[in-house]
Enzyme design. Structure first.
Site, short mmCIF file in Angstrom:
data_model
loop_
_atom_site.label_atom_id
_atom_site.label_comp_id
_atom_site.label_asym_id
_atom_site.label_seq_id
_atom_site.Cartn_x
_atom_site.Cartn_y
_atom_site.Cartn_z
CE1 TYR A 98 -3.89 2.39 0.52
CE2 TYR A 98 -2.42 3.22 2.16
CZ TYR A 98 -3.56 3.40 1.22
OH TYR A 98 -4.37 4.37 1.51
CE LYS A 121 -3.55 4.94 -1.98
NZ LYS A 121 -4.31 5.40 -2.89
P1 NAP Z 1 -13.19 2.79 0.64
O1 NAP Z 1 -14.32 3.29 1.51
O2 NAP Z 1 -12.61 1.31 0.67
O3 NAP Z 1 -14.03 2.88 -0.87
C1 NAP Z 1 -12.83 2.50 -1.90
C2 NAP Z 1 -13.73 2.87 -3.47
O4 NAP Z 1 -12.94 2.16 -4.63
C3 NAP Z 1 -15.01 2.12 -3.27
O5 NAP Z 1 -16.06 2.61 -4.04
C4 NAP Z 1 -14.87 0.59 -3.99
O6 NAP Z 1 -15.63 -0.11 -4.71
C5 NAP Z 1 -13.39 1.26 -5.08
N1 NAP Z 1 -12.72 0.25 -5.47
C6 NAP Z 1 -11.83 -0.63 -5.03
N2 NAP Z 1 -11.41 -1.63 -5.86
C7 NAP Z 1 -11.49 -1.06 -6.97
C8 NAP Z 1 -11.27 -1.46 -8.29
N3 NAP Z 1 -10.40 -2.45 -8.38
N4 NAP Z 1 -11.54 -0.85 -9.47
C9 NAP Z 1 -12.43 0.40 -9.29
N5 NAP Z 1 -12.78 0.73 -7.94
C10 NAP Z 1 -12.41 0.02 -7.26
O7 NAP Z 1 -12.02 3.41 0.82
P2 NAP Z 1 -11.72 5.35 0.74
O8 NAP Z 1 -11.27 5.16 2.34
O9 NAP Z 1 -12.80 5.91 0.51
O10 NAP Z 1 -10.18 5.34 -0.03
C11 NAP Z 1 -10.48 5.89 -1.48
C12 NAP Z 1 -9.01 6.39 -1.61
O11 NAP Z 1 -8.47 7.07 -0.67
C13 NAP Z 1 -8.08 5.20 -1.71
O12 NAP Z 1 -7.54 5.25 -2.93
C14 NAP Z 1 -7.55 5.03 -0.47
O13 NAP Z 1 -6.09 4.51 -0.60
C15 NAP Z 1 -7.30 6.66 -0.45
N6 NAP Z 1 -6.78 6.85 1.15
C16 NAP Z 1 -7.84 6.81 2.17
C17 NAP Z 1 -7.65 6.99 3.44
C18 NAP Z 1 -8.49 6.82 4.54
O14 NAP Z 1 -8.15 7.20 5.76
N7 NAP Z 1 -9.82 6.36 4.25
C19 NAP Z 1 -6.37 7.58 3.67
C20 NAP Z 1 -5.47 7.97 2.77
C21 NAP Z 1 -5.57 7.68 1.26
P3 NAP Z 1 -16.43 -1.28 -4.02
O15 NAP Z 1 -17.13 -0.82 -3.01
O16 NAP Z 1 -16.99 -2.22 -4.87
O17 NAP Z 1 -15.10 -2.18 -3.44
#
Ligand code: NAP
Length: 243
Positions: free
Chosen positions: A150, A154
């Site tokens: 991960y 990133k």
């Molecule tokens: P999340 O709640 O798990 O949502 C992830 C989204 O991406 C969902 O819509 C999921 O669809 C979709 N997804 C997963 N695998 C995919 C694929 N192979 N193709 C297309 N779509 C896909 O995650 P989040 O927290 O919103 O994170 C969103 C982004 O922010 C990510 O890149 C994550 O690394 C980044 N981020 C998050 C945090 C945090 O603290 N939450 C911090 C830093 C960065 P499904 O529901 O169908 O799986």
């Protein structure tokens, strides 16, 4: 500022940060297309978008080249060439290095990094000008034990952002957002061990952010207010990283 008439594509837009970004762009009157790998929540998110602007959703795994091209074709057919791309789709896997299998490592890199490459390339093939906004992570700068794939993905997204900013200037501006801990299904305080939670709270603001905090920065980077901004990585992180 309004994004009326702009076509915005958001990967992983069905829930979490991607959903908040899709809704925020729709609130600014952009036409919004999002993809997801088969999330049952997608229909509800689409209805919310359509209550604000024009919207569409498509099942597409961002690691799959043909699926990404098909998503861009469908969005272009529906709304016209894209103006804004938000590379948001991402997955997180946690395991000690010695126990991390090659398949697990490759899958995280395929979704997070290859997905960002594939969607950026699909965008550039169709857009005359516009914005690419990559969702990285503060952990791509800080590192985090037991998250090798991960954090590597990133960190690479931040490097890719800088390269594409140089290569695609001046017509396409490319920036990244590196969120800190944001309350979503991926990172929910309720599901964390006390040790992990303590680490995530050890920031000046000592709390989790909300998806809307990231959406606000994405809207800034999508609009005319950021016309002189490219190649940057913005920490929206409660102070976890200061540069
Ligand atoms: P999340 O709640 O798990 O949502 C992830 C989204 O991406 C969902 O819509 C999921 O669809 C979709 N997804 C997963 N695998 C995919 C694929 N192979 N193709 C297309 N779509 C896909 O995650 P989040 O927290 O919103 O994170 C969103 C982004 O922010 C990510 O890149 C994550 O690394 C980044 N981020 C998050 C945090 C945090 O603290 N939450 C911090 C830093 C960065 P499904 O529901 O169908 O799986």
């Amino acid at each position: 500022m309004s994004l009326a008439g702009k076509v915005a594509l958001v990967t992983g837009g069905s829930r979490g940060i991607g959903r908040a970004i899709a809704l925020a762009l729709a609130r600014k009157r952009a036409k919004v297309a999002f993809c997801h790998p088969g999330d049952p929540a997608a229909g509800a998110t689409l209805s919310e978008i359509q209550g604000l602007s024009m919207g569409m959703e498509q099942t597409a795994d961002v690691s799959d080249e043909a699926a990404v091209e098909a998503f861009f074709d469908a969005a272009t057919d529906a709304f016209g060439p894209p103006d804004i791309l938000v590379n948001n789709a991402g997955i997180l896997r946690q395991s000690p290095l010695a126990k991390t299998g090659v398949e697990e490592f490759d899958r995280v890199i395929a979704v997070n990094l290859r997905g960002t490459f594939l969607a950026s390339r699909a965008f550039v093939r169709r857009a005359q000008a516009g914005r690419i906004i990559n969702i990285a992570s503060d952990l791509g700068i800080l590192g985090r034990e037991e998250m090798s794939a991960y954090t590597a993905s990133k960190g690479a997204i931040i490097a890719l952002t800088r390269t594409l900013a140089r290569e695609l200037a001046p017509n396409i501006l490319v920036n990244a957002i590196a969120p800190g801990s944001i309350e979503t299904d991926m990172t929910s305080p309720a599901s964390m061990s006390p040790e992990q939670l303590a680490k995530d709270m050890a920031t000046p603001l000592a709390r989790f952010g909300q998806p809307e905090d990231i959406a606000a920065m994405a809207c800034f980077l999508a609009g005319a207010e950021s016309n002189f901004v490219t190649g940057q990585c913005f920490g929206v992180n409660g102070g976890s990283v200061m540069t």
